[in-house]
Motif scaffolding. Sequence first.
Motif, short mmCIF file in Angstrom:
data_model
loop_
_atom_site.label_atom_id
_atom_site.label_comp_id
_atom_site.label_asym_id
_atom_site.label_seq_id
_atom_site.Cartn_x
_atom_site.Cartn_y
_atom_site.Cartn_z
N ALA A 6 0.86 -1.19 0.00
CA ALA A 6 0.00 0.00 0.00
C ALA A 6 0.89 1.23 0.00
O ALA A 6 1.90 1.25 0.69
N MET A 7 0.55 2.23 -0.79
CA MET A 7 1.38 3.44 -0.82
C MET A 7 0.54 4.69 -0.66
O MET A 7 -0.68 4.64 -0.87
N VAL A 8 1.16 5.79 -0.30
CA VAL A 8 0.43 7.06 -0.23
C VAL A 8 0.08 7.45 -1.66
O VAL A 8 0.76 7.07 -2.60
N PRO A 9 -1.03 8.22 -1.86
CA PRO A 9 -1.58 8.35 -3.21
C PRO A 9 -0.92 9.41 -4.09
O PRO A 9 -1.42 9.71 -5.16
N PHE A 10 0.24 9.96 -3.65
CA PHE A 10 0.74 11.18 -4.29
C PHE A 10 1.45 10.97 -5.62
O PHE A 10 1.90 11.94 -6.23
N TYR A 11 1.61 9.73 -6.08
CA TYR A 11 2.21 9.54 -7.39
C TYR A 11 1.20 8.93 -8.36
O TYR A 11 1.51 8.69 -9.52
N GLY A 12 0.00 8.67 -7.88
CA GLY A 12 -1.01 8.06 -8.75
C GLY A 12 -0.57 6.71 -9.29
O GLY A 12 -0.94 6.34 -10.39
N GLN A 13 0.24 5.95 -8.51
CA GLN A 13 0.76 4.68 -9.01
C GLN A 13 0.19 3.47 -8.27
O GLN A 13 0.50 2.34 -8.64
N GLY A 14 -0.61 3.68 -7.25
CA GLY A 14 -1.10 2.56 -6.44
C GLY A 14 -1.74 1.47 -7.29
O GLY A 14 -1.32 0.31 -7.26
N MET A 15 -2.75 1.83 -8.08
CA MET A 15 -3.45 0.85 -8.89
C MET A 15 -2.54 0.33 -10.01
O MET A 15 -2.56 -0.85 -10.34
N ASN A 16 -1.72 1.23 -10.57
CA ASN A 16 -0.84 0.81 -11.66
C ASN A 16 0.18 -0.22 -11.20
O ASN A 16 0.45 -1.19 -11.91
N ALA A 17 0.75 0.00 -10.01
CA ALA A 17 1.70 -0.97 -9.46
C ALA A 17 1.02 -2.31 -9.24
O ALA A 17 1.58 -3.36 -9.52
N GLY A 18 -0.22 -2.27 -8.75
CA GLY A 18 -0.97 -3.50 -8.52
C GLY A 18 -1.24 -4.24 -9.82
O GLY A 18 -1.05 -5.46 -9.91
N PHE A 19 -1.67 -3.50 -10.85
CA PHE A 19 -1.94 -4.13 -12.14
C PHE A 19 -0.64 -4.69 -12.74
O PHE A 19 -0.62 -5.75 -13.34
N GLU A 20 0.47 -3.94 -12.55
CA GLU A 20 1.74 -4.42 -13.10
C GLU A 20 2.20 -5.69 -12.37
O GLU A 20 2.86 -6.55 -12.97
N ASP A 21 1.86 -5.81 -11.07
CA ASP A 21 2.14 -7.07 -10.34
C ASP A 21 1.61 -8.26 -11.16
O ASP A 21 2.29 -9.28 -11.29
N CYS A 22 0.37 -8.11 -11.68
CA CYS A 22 -0.25 -9.21 -12.43
C CYS A 22 0.55 -9.52 -13.68
O CYS A 22 0.78 -10.69 -14.03
N LEU A 23 0.99 -8.46 -14.37
CA LEU A 23 1.79 -8.65 -15.59
C LEU A 23 3.09 -9.38 -15.28
O LEU A 23 3.46 -10.33 -15.97
N VAL A 24 3.78 -8.92 -14.22
CA VAL A 24 5.06 -9.50 -13.84
C VAL A 24 4.85 -10.97 -13.44
O VAL A 24 5.60 -11.85 -13.84
N PHE A 25 3.79 -11.21 -12.66
CA PHE A 25 3.48 -12.58 -12.23
C PHE A 25 3.25 -13.47 -13.44
O PHE A 25 3.74 -14.59 -13.53
N ASN A 26 2.51 -12.93 -14.40
CA ASN A 26 2.21 -13.68 -15.61
C ASN A 26 3.47 -14.01 -16.39
O ASN A 26 3.65 -15.14 -16.87
N GLU A 27 4.39 -13.04 -16.47
CA GLU A 27 5.66 -13.26 -17.17
C GLU A 27 6.45 -14.39 -16.49
O GLU A 27 7.02 -15.25 -17.15
N ILE A 28 6.46 -14.37 -15.13
CA ILE A 28 7.21 -15.39 -14.40
C ILE A 28 6.52 -16.76 -14.51
O ILE A 28 7.18 -17.79 -14.57
#
Lengths: 441, 441
Positions: B281-303
């Motif tokens: 969980a991160m503070v919302p000031f970079y607007g990356q919270g959801m993006n980092a979460g979605f990218e987790d799925c991509l990275v997991f899929n790659e692995i």
Amino acid sequence: GFDVALFEYREDIRCAKVVKGRSINLALSHRGRQALKHIGIEEKIVSMGIPMRARMIHSLSGKCSPIPYGRKGQVKPLFVKLANPYQVLGALKMVETYPNTELNFSHKLLDWSPETGTMTFHGPDGAERDFEADLIVGCDGAFSTTRKQFLRRSRFDYSQTYIPHGYIELTMPPRNGDFAMEPNFLHIWPRNTFMMIALPNVDKTFTCTLFMPFEDFEKITTGDELIAFFQKHFPDSIPLIGVEALKRDFFLLPAQALVWVKCSPYHMLDRCVLMGDAAHAMVPFYGQGMNAGFEDCLVFNEIMDQFNEDFAAVLPEFSRVRAPDDHAMCELAMYNYIEMRSHVNSRYFLFRKYLDGALNYIMPKTIIPLYTMITFTRTRYHEAVIQWQWQNKVITRGLWIFGTMSVAGGAYLLMKYRPKTPPINVEELWNRVLALGWLRK
Amino acid sequence: GFDVALFEYREDIRCAKVVKGRSINLALSHRGRQALKHIGIEEKIVSMGIPMRARMIHSLSGKCSPIPYGRKGQVKPLFVKLANPYQVLGALKMVETYPNTELNFSHKLLDWSPETGTMTFHGPDGAERDFEADLIVGCDGAFSTTRKQFLRRSRFDYSQTYIPHGYIELTMPPRNGDFAMEPNFLHIWPRNTFMMIALPNVDKTFTCTLFMPFEDFEKITTGDELIAFFQKHFPDSIPLIGVEALKRDFFLLPAQALVWVKCSPYHMLDRCVLMGDAAHAMVPFYGQGMNAGFEDCLVFNEIMDQFNEDFAAVLPEFSRVRAPDDHAMCELAMYNYIEMRSHVNSRYFLFRKYLDGALNYIMPKTIIPLYTMITFTRTRYHEAVIQWQWQNKVITRGLWIFGTMSVAGGAYLLMKYRPKTPPINVEELWNRVLALGWLRK
């Protein structure tokens, strides 16, 4: 003047036939002693321990060199290694003499309510039992059950960090009825990425603790691999521990983890406060865990006096004052984790130790070694760190200025009185300058 | 090819009459879009959002100045502000089309077993229900229930940190049937120690969020104090929000806390893995919270592809690869927490922003602004931070060299072509040099 009820998960040590758990090495120094003194049991507890005078560094060749803790003849005994459970027994006997104190063993805390102060315990008879309190003091260790209620609330900062090293305990038996090595020393075998330490027990054994990365522990799977490892890194310890005992103790349990816990605030409403490891578990490399916990009591007591025992004022003030000190100490313990296993092997470290001691002798109020401030004074932990950083800056700058002036002066003298023959061998001079490299930080 | 069962604590948004919870501002940028693209729903989801082109800085006087996110005309729409729950509805409709997927709403996770993979839920009928799985993917947010099982195990690093700021949400209604301010901008009122931001919604309202230290929120207790505070700091927003709406929204709820969660590893055995806010969980000031979460799925899929879907190999690799990136992003979000509310007020910051953009235009592969790397590329987060630190060093040094040479060259020219009269006013020259002070970091 308060009615105090103590609840403990373990069984009553006074009735137990076998004492469970490990014989943890507990170091008692100034802060802890001050707290004990305050309740009049310092001398009694200290007399049951073994005084420690210095560190004893074991080199690979088996050579032993002592590094005193403070300046020569400064304070002694410098610290005392407690032999749990003897002192615990002694302390319990003291508690029994107070009529307003109730002791409850074999009670497991299930949950508690911040609103009503009701704690629910699983008692020794298997039944659940409720107990109500005005103030709950959670001193239930690094894996505190009391703290779980804090984690359910908003704005409670918490961190738990495991270091990459685990530890294993080995016992070094007495030799001819006496200690196998010099007692009154903290024996250290520093090997940069790992280390072994040994502390004496009252039964004339030593408890040796090997700290090493988990991945290195995993590489040792057979008795032969173990002996080869000890031959390579701790050869002098093998005859003292004994080959059979070494093989038996090493594989008895898997390597144990070491955790570092920080949290803030320490209190909830005017109802509950955390102290000791429950508030600030630290890695054991500074020997301050118990001392910081005992000093928590002293600080709490001071604030209780200051605010006339008004919990609503005392508890927030305790969090505000004490948390920065404990956090600083947790970080110093991590720093010492590196210092103990590697810096003590460095010539610069030993030179600085000597220099700091000398400067402390000349300016006892201005330059105080960090270890002295932490172990032999009640300087607030976080202030000790600030003072230490300032001293380091001043001393390092001083060394640079001194070094630069020496080189310049040397060059001047060389130029002025240069011999006609042989000429200066520039390459050799350069190599000598490089060899001085260890003087740099 | 896997059978997937989804368990959600909240009720089914497709049947709900009233959607509970807040209309959280979700920013979707490159990383999140790549993940959506991978499952073929990027365009569908993006078309439901509002494209954002730049930040709009509101000064105290009410003057508005845009700061573009990247280089002019680089990528657009730069990011999309999602309007939960519309996209969630859209996504759920996509999920329904898969026959191997089961949706379970109003299910509350009570506990789960790492050994058997059995999860125990409190179902909508009030009964407990067990469900067994080969792999449990915990995406249950910052206060994850799945994660509690991790906390009971040894060697799990965890930290939760609350920042001293809380937030309150206010609604800015439409004006004459249209947006009250320019849409397609992230509106910011930076005021150093606090700030307000506003993001547009599809219903032509704006959601304004005021971030401020809790202690400052506590100072505002009446409607009059509130209006005086807004008059002083955000005067241009008062007519747009409306005095009555402002007073109503502000006191509706107490200021909400913002937490920052880091942990490691993300997996337990070959049974469970944490993703999204549950892992970081991160503070919302970079607007990356959801993006980092979605990218987790991509990275997991790659692995998963890399290790042929062998969970025993995939899960540790996912922890090893992904945790350093998420940790770096959590820290950048904290950094932006300071940048957004204070640096954007600094002339050096704006100058550097301009310079970085210009250098990026000349050397598009060597100098890439941090914001661009994070928001518009899939550069690994921790590599972006290393690259940024290197760029900062190079640019700062370059500025110093350029500055020194300019001063030296200027001095040389001054000396060479010095006018006979009037003489150089040294004091004035010095004052001018001092005025250049803002060029220093």
